[in-house]
Scaffold this active site. Structure first.
Site, short mmCIF file in Angstrom:
data_model
loop_
_atom_site.label_atom_id
_atom_site.label_comp_id
_atom_site.label_asym_id
_atom_site.label_seq_id
_atom_site.Cartn_x
_atom_site.Cartn_y
_atom_site.Cartn_z
N HIS A 118 -23.25 -3.69 -15.80
CA HIS A 118 -23.84 -3.57 -14.45
C HIS A 118 -22.84 -2.83 -13.56
O HIS A 118 -22.03 -3.43 -12.87
CB HIS A 118 -24.16 -4.96 -13.88
CG HIS A 118 -25.04 -4.91 -12.65
ND1 HIS A 118 -26.24 -5.56 -12.56
CD2 HIS A 118 -24.89 -4.25 -11.47
CE1 HIS A 118 -26.80 -5.33 -11.37
NE2 HIS A 118 -25.99 -4.52 -10.69
N ASN A 162 -27.61 -1.55 -16.55
CA ASN A 162 -28.30 -1.65 -15.27
C ASN A 162 -28.33 -0.30 -14.55
O ASN A 162 -27.28 0.35 -14.40
CB ASN A 162 -27.57 -2.65 -14.36
CG ASN A 162 -28.23 -2.77 -13.00
OD1 ASN A 162 -29.31 -3.32 -12.88
ND2 ASN A 162 -27.60 -2.23 -11.97
N GLU A 163 -29.50 0.11 -14.15
CA GLU A 163 -29.70 1.31 -13.32
C GLU A 163 -28.91 2.52 -13.79
O GLU A 163 -28.08 3.06 -13.04
CB GLU A 163 -29.40 1.00 -11.85
CG GLU A 163 -30.39 0.01 -11.25
CD GLU A 163 -30.32 -0.10 -9.73
OE1 GLU A 163 -29.39 0.46 -9.12
OE2 GLU A 163 -31.21 -0.74 -9.15
C1 BGC Z 1 -28.01 -2.89 -7.92
C2 BGC Z 1 -27.30 -4.05 -7.28
C3 BGC Z 1 -27.21 -3.81 -5.79
C4 BGC Z 1 -28.62 -3.76 -5.23
C5 BGC Z 1 -28.71 -3.60 -3.73
C6 BGC Z 1 -29.15 -2.33 -7.14
O1 BGC Z 1 -28.95 -0.97 -7.02
O2 BGC Z 1 -28.34 -3.14 -9.26
O3 BGC Z 1 -26.05 -4.20 -7.87
O4 BGC Z 1 -26.42 -4.75 -5.14
O5 BGC Z 1 -29.33 -2.72 -5.83
O6 BGC Z 1 -28.13 -2.41 -3.32
#
Ligand code: BGC
Length: 406
Positions: A118, A162-163
């Site tokens: 992440h 993640n993302e």
């Molecule tokens: C991420 C988080 C982040 C959230 C709010 C997502 O992009 O996975 O880590 O805190 O959005 O910005």
């Protein structure tokens, strides 16, 4: 007495949880690239993560609060930089730490959805060139090969990365030396293509290894998918805009067991001189602390888009939430988001779960200002104070369709 907004009932067996990420809540993640980055004077970062909210030690209390409110699922990440702080040096103690978390979750009645990466990586991995350096995929897979004791402790859902689209966007911003205000003006910068391709390769290699080693687990990845809306007549431009930022990453999830959708707002795209343009958020629009437009139904739109690209892959909402200091606004936003999600389900889209971002107010990648949490935390004493939204969403997860709070 305040009557809280109602939220619709969801299918049996639906996963109901909150999401967190290790670096944002654990504290003292000193072997990670982000820790280094926080102390290198970068314009991205206004304060370091420090102790974060000390969830490294307080995870039992955090899980107790989640399950006590009625949730059945918890998404958390394990920290590669702790598990492999130097190349090839794996920490048995850290592997045991995360194995105990998985077992602790299950013992309490929380099903863990575990993220393996992440945003943070070991500093040594980034220093040797990160995802685009030769051998990066092999190093990621070597780490995954060593965490079997964690995953075998009873993890049913695994999120590899993640993302990845946001990781590729951050890579491109760093190359340009730009700051995070690039996210508040409306629209998203273009991801770094090479980084995106490397992450897709890493995800596919990870899936192959995890399927072989953990045949019972369901494997996917989680994408930042905002609701991209076309101005009338600009449908082709909107699709062109979404393609490098979102669509290619959705397509790369073909063959996965599920796809994670993470939505916060919408992006309106028009066309100027034949090119797609993200329109700035209007001055009079309601905004959240992060500057994003307040737009609850974005969730339904993003879920529909994921299902359009991959109609046979179940969706799990792995993040959705709002940075606000007004908890009534959080409840109102979440109720609206859930209405839009339920309407997508009613239209035949398979959605297997909803994880709210986030359990605790935490380190929002550069500062502690934006409060996304269902629980407030005093950063000196680490005392946790649940907000009304925790009980509200917990009750929704148990099937209550209207909550009356004092
Ligand atoms: C991420 C988080 C982040 C959230 C709010 C997502 O992009 O996975 O880590 O805190 O959005 O910005």
């Amino acid at each position: 007495m305040t009557v809280r907004p109602s939220a619709p009932a969801f299918p049996e067996g639906f996963l109901w949880g909150a999401s967190t990420a290790a670096h944002q809540i654990e504290g003292n993640n000193t072997a990670s690239d982000w820790w280094h980055f926080e102390h290198s004077g970068s314009g991205f970062v206004s304060e370091p993560s420090g102790d974060a909210v000390d969830s490294f030690h307080r995870w039992p209390e955090d899980m107790d609060l989640l399950v006590g409110a009625g949730f059945t699922d918890y998404r958390f990440s394990i920290e590669w930089a702790r598990i492999e702080p130097a190349p090839g040096e794996f920490s048995a103690a850290m592997i045991e730490h995360y194995r105990a978390m998985v077992q602790g979750a299950l013992r309490r009645g929380l099903r863990p959805l575990v993220t393996l990466h992440h945003f943070t990586a070991p500093l040594w991995f980034t220093a040797r060139g990160g995802w685009t350096a030769e051998g990066a995929t092999e190093l990621f897979v070597r780490y995954l090969d060593r965490i079997a004791p964690i995953l075998d402790a009873g993890v049913e859902h695994i999120c590899t990365i993640n993302e990845p689209n946001m990781v590729a966007i951050m890579a491109s911003l760093r190359k340009q030396g730009a700051g995070t205000d690039a996210f508040t003006t409306g629209g998203l910068p273009t991801p770094d293509l090479e980084t995106g391709e490397a992450l897709i390769r890493a995800h596919h290699a990870a899936r192959q290894l995890l399927r072989a080693k953990h045949p019972g687990a369901k494997i996917g990845w989680s994408l930042s998918l905002q609701d991209v809306q076309a101005e009338p007549g600009a449908e082709a431009a909107a699709a062109e805009y979404a393609r490098p930022r979102q669509t290619v990453f959705v397509e790369a999830a073909a063959g996965d067991d599920w796809i994670g959708v993470q939505t916060y707002t919408r992006i309106v795209v028009g066309e100027d001189d034949g090119a797609p343009v993200a329109r700035p958020v209007p001055d009079d629009a309601q905004r959240t602390i992060t500057g994003w437009e307040y737009y609850p139904p974005a969730l339904g739109g993003a879920v529909r888009e994921a299902a359009r690209v991959l109609p046979d892959t179940p969706v799990i909402v792995t993040e959705n939430g709002i940075a606000t200091s007004d908890d009534d606004e959080r409840i109102e936003y979440t109720a609206g988001a859930l209405q839009s999600l339920k309407s997508a389900i009613d239209d035949g889209i398979r959605v297997d779960g909803y994880f709210h971002w986030t359990l605790l107010d935490n380190y929002e990648w550069g500062h502690y200002g934006p409060t996304f949490g269902l629980i407030a935390v005093d950063r000196q004493t680490f005392v946790r104070t649940p907000k009304p939204s925790l009980a509200w969403l917990g009750a929704v997860s148990r099937g209550a369709d209207e909550i009356v709070a004092a």
